[in-house]
Scaffold this motif. Structure first.
Motif, PDB file in Angstrom:
ATOM      1  N   LEU C 109      23.626  11.647  37.130  1.00  0.00           N
ATOM      2  CA  LEU C 109      23.916  10.916  38.366  1.00  0.00           C
ATOM      3  C   LEU C 109      25.122  10.000  38.173  1.00  0.00           C
ATOM      4  O   LEU C 109      25.950   9.837  39.070  1.00  0.00           O
ATOM      5  N   ASP C 114      26.665   8.648  41.672  1.00  0.00           N
ATOM      6  CA  ASP C 114      25.619   8.301  42.627  1.00  0.00           C
ATOM      7  C   ASP C 114      24.901   7.036  42.162  1.00  0.00           C
ATOM      8  O   ASP C 114      23.862   7.084  41.503  1.00  0.00           O
ATOM      9  N   GLU C 116      23.112   4.577  43.523  1.00  0.00           N
ATOM     10  CA  GLU C 116      21.782   4.164  43.969  1.00  0.00           C
ATOM     11  C   GLU C 116      20.675   4.921  43.246  1.00  0.00           C
ATOM     12  O   GLU C 116      19.772   4.324  42.666  1.00  0.00           O
ATOM     13  N   THR C 117      20.786   6.242  43.277  1.00  0.00           N
ATOM     14  CA  THR C 117      19.742   7.045  42.641  1.00  0.00           C
ATOM     15  C   THR C 117      19.737   6.799  41.139  1.00  0.00           C
ATOM     16  O   THR C 117      18.689   6.782  40.503  1.00  0.00           O
TER      17      THR C 117
END
Lengths: 592, 271, 234
Positions: C109, C114, C116-117
């Motif tokens: 991620l 990414d 947030e994840t």
């Protein structure tokens, strides 16, 4: 193999390598105390190691007094004697030799010789020193603990190491010793990661592995070995601490101690010996390989000749390093392990003699048709060759399993290992200090004091340990507080012991002269300039001497050649620095 | 020049010292003169190498020391020379290793007819146990060690009842018969070491180690401990006497068996 | 000592493979000047920190294989009574596996950016990691209550000592992972912590591997495996 297109075979501008982001110190504390500069850390390591080494020196004086005049000095009783030999051995092997070669010379020379600004992980490097210092303090604390330091012999064999019949066995001594070793190993691992990864990743542009000076090869290989061998000592120490403090039975069989049954049972003392020597034998080469590397450079520089058979020297270092992991049980021929192992370990041990002999031949062949400057570093290098050959050859006695049977645990062993991993590496340490002192301080060490120091140390040490072999041949066992009336201790042997003690005191006293010289020359020594020995390697090419934090000023050096371009035919001088492009080519570039 | 002279003196004096040294091994009293011979071979080979290397260095320093205008010869390597040196070294190493391994094979192969003799080490004295009339030693266990059974011989093992126990005294062995020394310790590491026998072996608590030898001359020999075993290590002495067969039998008859020892122990405690 | 020798042989093969690419048979005295052509030999393109961690893991590997070697040697004596495996160890193993997977997830991620994840995956990894340690403590308590005390038997001693040593390494890893997670929570972007996460993941997978080997050892499967090897060899 990689294909090298010749079209890009040109000199390239410097500093293409991105600069390492340096930690910049802001205060006196972070510059000189909590410094992350490898050179300051190197000096911290060296001074600490030499200080604790002086303790070991004094201990050796005391034990020699006892051996020459048994019972004459009331304060050296059996307990103290065993504490002295134990602390002397452990300090010399681990806290002096290992720390000085890797922590001292490694830290100073790796970044400089490779053209790096610093080690790759400076913070871990700093922690490494402070853990080392803590380990030394814990070790020294043993002298002040109730019961004193451990007297188990530096090999710390259980069960005696943790029983009451041994000084410090059921007291603080052994606990402090094991704790200190554990701290040392953790600290060393932090430093060791730095040395290895800096060699892998920190080299200047153009510094291929085969262009590295042998000093770096020796330190690099020794560090890799140390990283893999020290865990064995770590495991052994942790397990023995469990046995000692928590009552487990890793190494402790059923024991009747002074008429009393102990709770332990089933443990294997031999297991400890396997773990200990799995570390202990590589340890010999952890000390020896940096010495091999450094002495190669000393001989080459001061004989103004390339090291003979460079490739063979590199391969020999690597092969010795690898082989030293499969010879450990030659310390255990009479330990009661399966005697069949003797065949295997005797063979592997004697095989190591071949690459080692090749190294010796190449050193002396470097002298052959050289232009030998008998400087002090060269004198120490010659001293190294003599003592190392002597000590190495007696190793062939002890490695050859059946010859070891009568000689093991006698003074022959003591003489052998002092010659080969005591005197010989220390010759190199002194040679290296005389060699690099000008780079560290900008001044030369005093020549006259240096020569006196060399002759007394070299001849004295030879006179201590060469005759000592014959006491062992006679059968005198080692680690005896007093031999008393026995067939292996005739009057003549006793006289020899007095002679050895006199020599030991003399050699020890000569070190005071050395320390004085080191302190005196710091202010009064002749100014050396940047490259007093006219050497090729990068550390001599720094823009300023002593080199500041960051070593290289604005631009990193670029390496154009190997480390041994001495007396190249056709070259104007008898040395071409590694960072110097070919003058002809340069002029060609200018004309175009 | 001083360097050259000193190097030559070191080579010559070391050899002279070796030849004239009054410190030489004790007169041998066992069959292990093979070991002495292997040492002599090793001395010859290593001595030759040592003298050769040191003299060569001395010559180099003499011949190639710096003089104004000198310049070193340029020769990065010489594969042929290195190959030959490595080969000669290998031959030298094999010449030492081969006899060594040959003798080691003898050392670890105990003759079938060897008599068992047990040595038990404890801080800081030696005890001995010989098989009794049945010719075999009973089993033992450190857990069974007590003040009246210092060697921990198992009382419920019938084979051990007639064993002869020599506690803290001297051991006698007959001349000319191979002996297998079974070595045991009840506390820490010791090492049964008689310089004249050449052989030695550690004694490890929790296990039985061994070596064998054949005594070749009669006499009284001192046993030393050769593995650090605590502060009393240097005081841990014992005596082995090599007897003629007749003397040995006389001595043997005077010794007490395990049963007798237990009985006298009980008498002592009831008194 | 066979376990550690096998481990060193593996390392040796890696070292030999690496050395084979370093032109160790070249004649450096003939190669003056050829600088640029060798420049890619002077350092690897792999991040220095990753190489550092790799070397460190080799040391940790040596440490645990030495413990395992000692375990095998000591196991040969008569007084050895294998220790029962507390059920909770299975849960702990699962937790460590999940921790490892979520960290790997966080790593990819981070590569995708990414944030947030990634934050979520990191937290999951941290929590399951802590869960593993807590579970280990429960396993110890369970054994102690069942009467398997440290000094009673070498099998017990080894169990507590080796799991303790492994736990210390996990604890060290958690501190670093916690620091990285903290940085992310304070708003550092995936770009900034990408390397840290990658290093954590590398360490975590290695410690998981060590744990699986240790678990197999304590459960006795490793012994069966060793027996099979021995039979094959003899």
């Amino acid at each position: 193999m990689v294909n090298i297109p010749s079209s890009i075979d040109d000199t390239i501008p410097a500093a293409e390598v991105e600069d390492v982001e340096l930690y910049h110190s802001h205060s006196w504390w972070t510059t000189y105390v909590f410094s992350q500069d490898a050179k300051v850390i190197a000096i911290q390591y060296s001074l600490t190691a030499i200080s604790i080494g002086l303790v070991a020196l004094v201990l050796s004086w005391l034990m020699r007094l006892q051996l020459a005049f048994p019972g004459y000095f009331a304060f050296i009783d059996a307990e103290h004697y065993y504490q002295f030999i134990t602390m002397h051995g452990m300090i010399m092997v681990i806290y002096l030799l290992t720390a000085l070669f890797l922590g001292g010379f490694g830290n100073y020379l790796i970044p400089l010789m490779l053209g790096a600004r610093d080690m790759v992980f400076p913070y871990a490097n700093m922690l490494s020193y402070w853990l080392y210092l803590l380990a030394v303090l814990v070790l020294v604390a043993g002298f002040f603990a109730p019961g004193g330091p451990t007297g188990a012999g530096w090999t710390l064999y259980p069960p005696q190491a943790v029983l009451s019949g041994t000084p410090g066995g059921n007291d603080w001594g052994i606990i402090l010793m094991l704790t200190s070793l554990i701290l040392f190993i953790i600290g060393f691992t932090m430093g060791g990661l730095n040395y290895v990864v800096t060699v892998l990743q920190g080299r200047a542009r153009g510094m291929t592995l085969m262009r590295m000076p042998l000093t770096i090869w020796g330190i690099f290989t020794a560090t890799v070995m140390a990283l893999l061998a020290f865990p064995a000592l770590f495991v052994a120490s942790v397990m023995m601490l469990f046995d000692r403090i928590l009552g487990t039975s890793f190494f402790m069989p059923a024991i009747v101690e002074m008429g009393e049954q102990l709770k332990h049972g089933g443990g294997s003392p031999i297991l400890f010996q396997h773990l200990f020597w799995f570390f202990g034998h590589p340890e010999v080469y952890i000390v020896a390989l940096p010495a091999f590397g450094i002495v190669s450079d000393l001989i080459s520089t001061h004989a103004r000749k390339n090291i003979f058979g460079y490739r063979m020297m590199v391969w020999a270092i690597v092969v010795i390093g690898a082989l030293s992991f499969v010879v450990w049980a030659h310390h255990m021929y009479v330990s009661g392990m399966n005697p069949k192992f003797g065949f295997f370990f005797a063979t592997t041990t004697l095989i190591i003699a071949v690459p080692t002999a090749i190294k010796v031949y190449n050193w002396v062949l470097t002298l052959w048709r050289g232009d030998i400057h008998l400087t002090i570093p060269m004198l120490f290098a010659l001293g190294f060759i003599v003592t190392f050959v002597n000590g190495g050859l007696t190793g062939l006695f002890l490695g050859n399993v059946v010859v070891d049977v009568p000689l093991s645990d006698t003074m022959f062993v003591v003489a052998h290992f002092h010659m080969v991993m005591g005197v010989a590496p220390i010759m190199v340490i002194f040679g290296a200090i005389y060699h690099w002192y000008p780079k560290i301080t900008g001044r030369m060490l005093d020549e006259t004091m240096g020569r006196i120091h060399f002759w007394v140390t070299f001849l004295g040490a030879y006179l201590i340990f060469f005759p000592m072999h014959y006491l062992g041949l006679l059968g005198a066992p080692r680690r005896y507080y007093e031999l008393g009336e026995t067939v292996v201790n005739p009057t003549s042997a006793h006289d020899l012991n007095i002679f050895i003690t006199l020599m030991a005191w003399t050699v020890g006293a000569a070190q005071i002269l050395f320390l004085f010289n080191a302190a005196w020359s710091l202010r009064r020594g002749k100014e050396s300039g940047g490259n007093p020995w006219r050497a090729t390697t990068l550390e001599w090419q720094t823009p300023t001497t002593p080199p500041p934090h960051g070593n290289w000023g604005k631009d990193l050096p670029v390496v154009y050649r190997w480390a041994y371009d001495y007396s190249v035919p056709g070259a104007p001088e008898d040395f071409i620095p590694q960072n110097q492009p070919d003058p002809e080519r340069r002029s060609k570039e200018h004309s175009t | 020049m001083a360097v050259v002279l000193v190097l030559v003196v070191i080579a010559v004096a070391s050899v002279l010292f070796h030849l004239l040294s009054p410190w030489w091994w004790t007169p041998i009293a066992s069959n292990w003169n093979y070991i002495d011979n292997t040492i002599i071979i090793t001395f010859w080979i290593t001595g030759f190498v040592f003298v050769a290397v040191v003299l060569f260095v001395a010559y180099c320093v003499f011949r190639f020391r710096h003089k104004p205008g000198n310049r070193a010869h340029y020769e990065p390597e010489n594969r042929k020379l290195e190959f030959w040196l490595a080969t000669v070294t290998t031959i030298g190493v094999v010449a030492m290793l081969a006899p060594g391994l040959f003798v080691w094979n003898q050392f670890v192969t105990v003759p079938q007819d060897a008599t068992n003799v047990e040595v038990v080490g404890q801080q800081w004295q030696w005890s001995f146990r010989l098989p009794g009339a049945n010719g075999q030693l009973g089993t033992s266990d450190t857990r069974d060690v007590s003040s009246d059974n210092p060697l921990g011989v198992k009382k419920n093992d019938a084979a051990g009842l007639d064993d002869i126990i020599v506690e803290g005294g001297e051991l006698h062995v007959p001349i000319g018969k191979p002996v297998k020394m079974l070595l045991r310790s009840v506390d820490v590491l010791h090492d049964f070491y008689v310089p004249e026998f050449r052989a030695k072996m550690d004694m490890v608590p929790g296990m039985v180690t061994y070596f064998w030898f054949t005594p070749t001359r009669t006499g009284t020999f001192e046993v030393l401990c050769a593995e650090l075993c605590g502060v009393g290590h240097p005081q841990m002495r014992g005596t082995v006497v090599v007897d003629t067969e007749a003397d040995y039998q006389t001595w043997l008859e005077q010794q007490h068996t395990f049963t007798q020892m237990m009985a006298s122990g009980e008498v002592k405690t009831t008194q | 000592m066979s376990a550690v020798l096998i481990f060193l042989a593996l390392l040796a093969s890696i070292i030999i493979w690496w050395m084979a690419q370093q032109r160790l048979t070249s004649k450096p005295w003939l190669e003056a000047e050829k600088v640029s052509s060798f420049s890619h030999f002077t350092r690897s393109s792999i991040a220095t920190e990753k190489i550092g961690l790799g070397v460190f893991l080799a040391v940790v590997g040596a440490l645990f294989t030495l413990f395992i070697s000692a375990y095998f040697i000591r196991m040969g004596s008569d007084d050895w009574w294998a220790i029962p495996i507390p059920r909770v160890l299975w849960v702990n193993t699962a937790a460590l596996v999940v921790s490892s997977i979520t960290l790997e997830l966080a790593k990819s991620l981070a590569q995708q950016g990414d944030d947030e994840t990634m934050k979520f995956a990191l937290l999951a990894s941290l929590i399951t990691g802590i869960g593993f340690l807590v579970g280990q403590v429960f396993a110890w308590r369970e054994l102690v209550f069942a009467g398997y005390l440290l000094a009673d038997n070498p099998a017990n001693s080894f169990f507590y000592m080796i799991t303790g040593m492994h736990g210390l390494h996990i604890l060290g890893g958690l501190l670093v992972l916690g620091r990285t997670t903290g940085k992310v929570l304070q708003g550092k972007t995936a770009q900034q912590v990408h390397l840290s996460i990658e290093l954590c993941a590398m360490y975590w997978h290695f410690m998981l591997l060590v744990w699986l080997v240790l678990f197999a050892l304590f459960a006795g499967w490793a012994n069966d495996f060793v027996d099979i090897c021995r039979q094959l060899l003899t």
